[in-house]
Scaffold this active site. Structure first.
Site, PDB file in Angstrom:
ATOM      1  CD  GLU A 163      -3.047  -0.936   2.244  1.00 58.32           C
ATOM      2  OE1 GLU A 163      -2.917  -0.051   3.092  1.00 58.32           O
ATOM      3  OE2 GLU A 163      -4.010  -1.705   2.210  1.00 58.32           O
ATOM      4  CD  GLU A 350      -3.426  -5.695   4.579  1.00 60.08           C
ATOM      5  OE1 GLU A 350      -4.158  -4.808   5.056  1.00 60.08           O
ATOM      6  OE2 GLU A 350      -2.190  -5.601   4.530  1.00 60.08           O
TER       7      GLU A 350
HETATM    8  C1  BGC Z   1      -2.589  -2.164   6.297  1.00 58.52           C
HETATM    9  C2  BGC Z   1      -2.492  -2.811   7.650  1.00 58.52           C
HETATM   10  C3  BGC Z   1      -3.487  -2.168   8.598  1.00 58.52           C
HETATM   11  C4  BGC Z   1      -4.878  -2.323   8.044  1.00 58.52           C
HETATM   12  C5  BGC Z   1      -5.981  -1.762   8.918  1.00 58.52           C
HETATM   13  C6  BGC Z   1      -4.009  -1.942   5.834  1.00 58.52           C
HETATM   14  O1  BGC Z   1      -4.069  -0.826   5.054  1.00 58.52           O
HETATM   15  O2  BGC Z   1      -1.852  -2.866   5.350  1.00 58.52           O
HETATM   16  O3  BGC Z   1      -1.187  -2.711   8.099  1.00 58.52           O
HETATM   17  O4  BGC Z   1      -3.394  -2.680   9.879  1.00 58.52           O
HETATM   18  O5  BGC Z   1      -4.928  -1.640   6.811  1.00 58.52           O
HETATM   19  O6  BGC Z   1      -5.846  -0.407   9.093  1.00 58.52           O
END
Ligand code: BGC
Length: 437
Positions: A163, A350
């Site tokens: 990101e 994610e």
């Molecule tokens: C990130 C994580 C973060 C999650 C929740 C993502 O953008 O890669 O590191 O904990 O968001 O905020």
């Protein structure tokens, strides 16, 4: 309804949020070690010196992942654990730690995936300007050479930068994440350098045939507050910033300068040959999405000319992160990225839901059920979705929010750091074991 039993499920974690062991075995400091020391930088005044102590408890976490039925364990490498000064001398003990993690994954039958950079720059490199200094591109390239040398024999899937937009936006524009820098110049230089560094890293790793190299892209659904032209334009500006800036240069489309005037500032840092060098064909794209933002035009906001409309002002539910959790974003972004290239392998690398300590974990089950429905809806289309990695395994250090938001499917006792499977973990275990795939 379509069958999605072939999709591979795994989990994503990150070094700075889990490892702890901040000064163990020769590790150098990272920008998060410095940042957490600044007063008021972290909401609950915590730091990540111990975090979930993955450094000592990695076996337990990998075992739990296997027990749930997950097939991929994605973790990130702490650059300063491997190269305490960011470049130069290699810390063999740091290498040994990651070898243990990789070998243990393989031993118990879960595939290790590496993220090379999940926001924890060595402080020594920040002292030289960090991502703002163009020299970082060579430093990153050399760092990737080290990782390749030690790990490429056993790790077949790599994600280079996690990101870029969030890391540089929060860390070098808004100053709310490490290293706490602000301003347009800092942002413009840093975003160009990190994107170019990623292309360089890709070329370093690409030499090996049997490995797959991807990038993890932050995707936020952006909507306009109204149908007024100026609000629609504001939404398309923010969309270009959040969802296009960090992918289109690689596809050869360049920076989205028509929609995003800010690109003019970035271009000041573009040197001859950069945009050509940026064209790399990742083996897969990792989509990461959590939230929806609604924006409206605001002439007084420099460069972006827009402000977000808070979820509470538009009667949307607001999570402990302050954002509106938006599982429909999954379907939306899978469809959208397939328009660039319908054959490109896509992973949801994610997605997750933040709950407060008091909220019932059943909400998270609802969220993942919704996501499964979204994946089913796209499975009939020409979308090459491979699998999904959850954010995240164990409740961890959530950057500037400290330990307040709980993203884990496993809880952790604050004092003993003992792990405890939450309702979602049991539900997922059942779901995965009942699939036909
Ligand atoms: C990130 C994580 C973060 C999650 C929740 C993502 O953008 O890669 O590191 O904990 O968001 O905020």
């Amino acid at each position: 309804m379509s069958n999605i039993d072939h999709l591979i499920w795994g989990v994503t974690t990150a070094a700075a949020q889990t490892e702890g062991g901040f000064n163990a075995d020769g590790r150098g400091l990272s920008i998060w070690d410095t940042f957490t020391n600044k007063p008021k930088s972290i909401k609950d005044k915590s730091n990540n010196q111990v975090a979930t102590n993955f450094y000592e408890r990695y076996r337990e976490d990998i075992d739990l992942s296997v027990k749930i039925g997950l097939k991929i364990f994605r973790f990130s490498i702490s650059w300063s654990r491997v190269l305490p000064n960011g470049s130069g001398v290699i810390n063999e003990k740091g290498i040994a730690f990651y070898n243990k993690v990789i070998d243990y994954c393989i031993e118990v039958g879960i595939e290790p995936w590496i993220t090379t950079y999940h926001w924890d720059l060595p402080q020594k490199l920040q002292d030289k300007g960090g991502w703002k200094n163009r020299d970082i591109i060579t430093d990153y390239e050399n760092y990737i050479k080290v990782l390749k040398l030690y790990f490429v024999d056993r790790v077949k899937n790599w994600i280079l930068i996690n990101e870029a937009i969030v890391c540089i936006g929060a860390g070098y524009f808004l100053g709310i994440h490490a290293p706490g820098k602000r301003g347009i110049k800092s942002f413009s230089a840093s975003i160009h350098h990190i994107l170019l560094a990623q292309a360089r890293g890709y070329r370093v790793l690409k030499g090996k045939k049997d490995i797959k190299i991807g990038t993890a892209i932050s995707c936020t659904k952006i909507e306009s507050h109204s149908k007024r032209k100026k609000d629609l334009r504001a939404a398309s500006r923010i969309d270009a910033l959040m969802n296009r800036l960090c992918i289109e240069p690689y596809i050869g489309l360049g920076y989205p300068e028509n929609e995003l005037p800010l690109v003019k500032r970035i271009k000041r840092f573009v040197q001859q040959g950069d945009m050509e060098e940026m064209k790399v064909d990742f083996d897969f794209w990792g989509i990461q999405t959590y939230a929806r933002e609604v924006v409206k035009s605001a002439w007084y906001i420099p460069y972006l000319g827009s402000i977000p409309v808070k979820p509470s002002k538009r009667k949307a539910p607001v999570s402990i992160m302050g954002w509106e959790t938006y599982p429909d974003g999954i379907q939306y972004f899978l469809e959208r990225f397939s328009i660039y290239d319908s054959e490109k392998p896509l992973w949801l690398t994610e997605c997750g839901m933040a709950l407060s300590e008091k909220e019932d974990d059943a909400k998270r089950i609802e969220y993942y059920t919704h996501i499964i429905e979204g994946m089913k809806k796209v499975s009939d289309q020409e979308i090459n979705l491979k699998g999904i990695l959850l954010w995240t395994l164990v409740d961890n250090f959530e950057w500037a929010e400290g330990y307040i938001p709980k993203f884990g499917i496993i809880g952790m006792d604050k004092i003993t750091l003992n792990r405890k499977m939450k309702k979602t973990a049991f539900w997922l275990k059942d779901y995965l074991s009942n699939r036909s795939g």
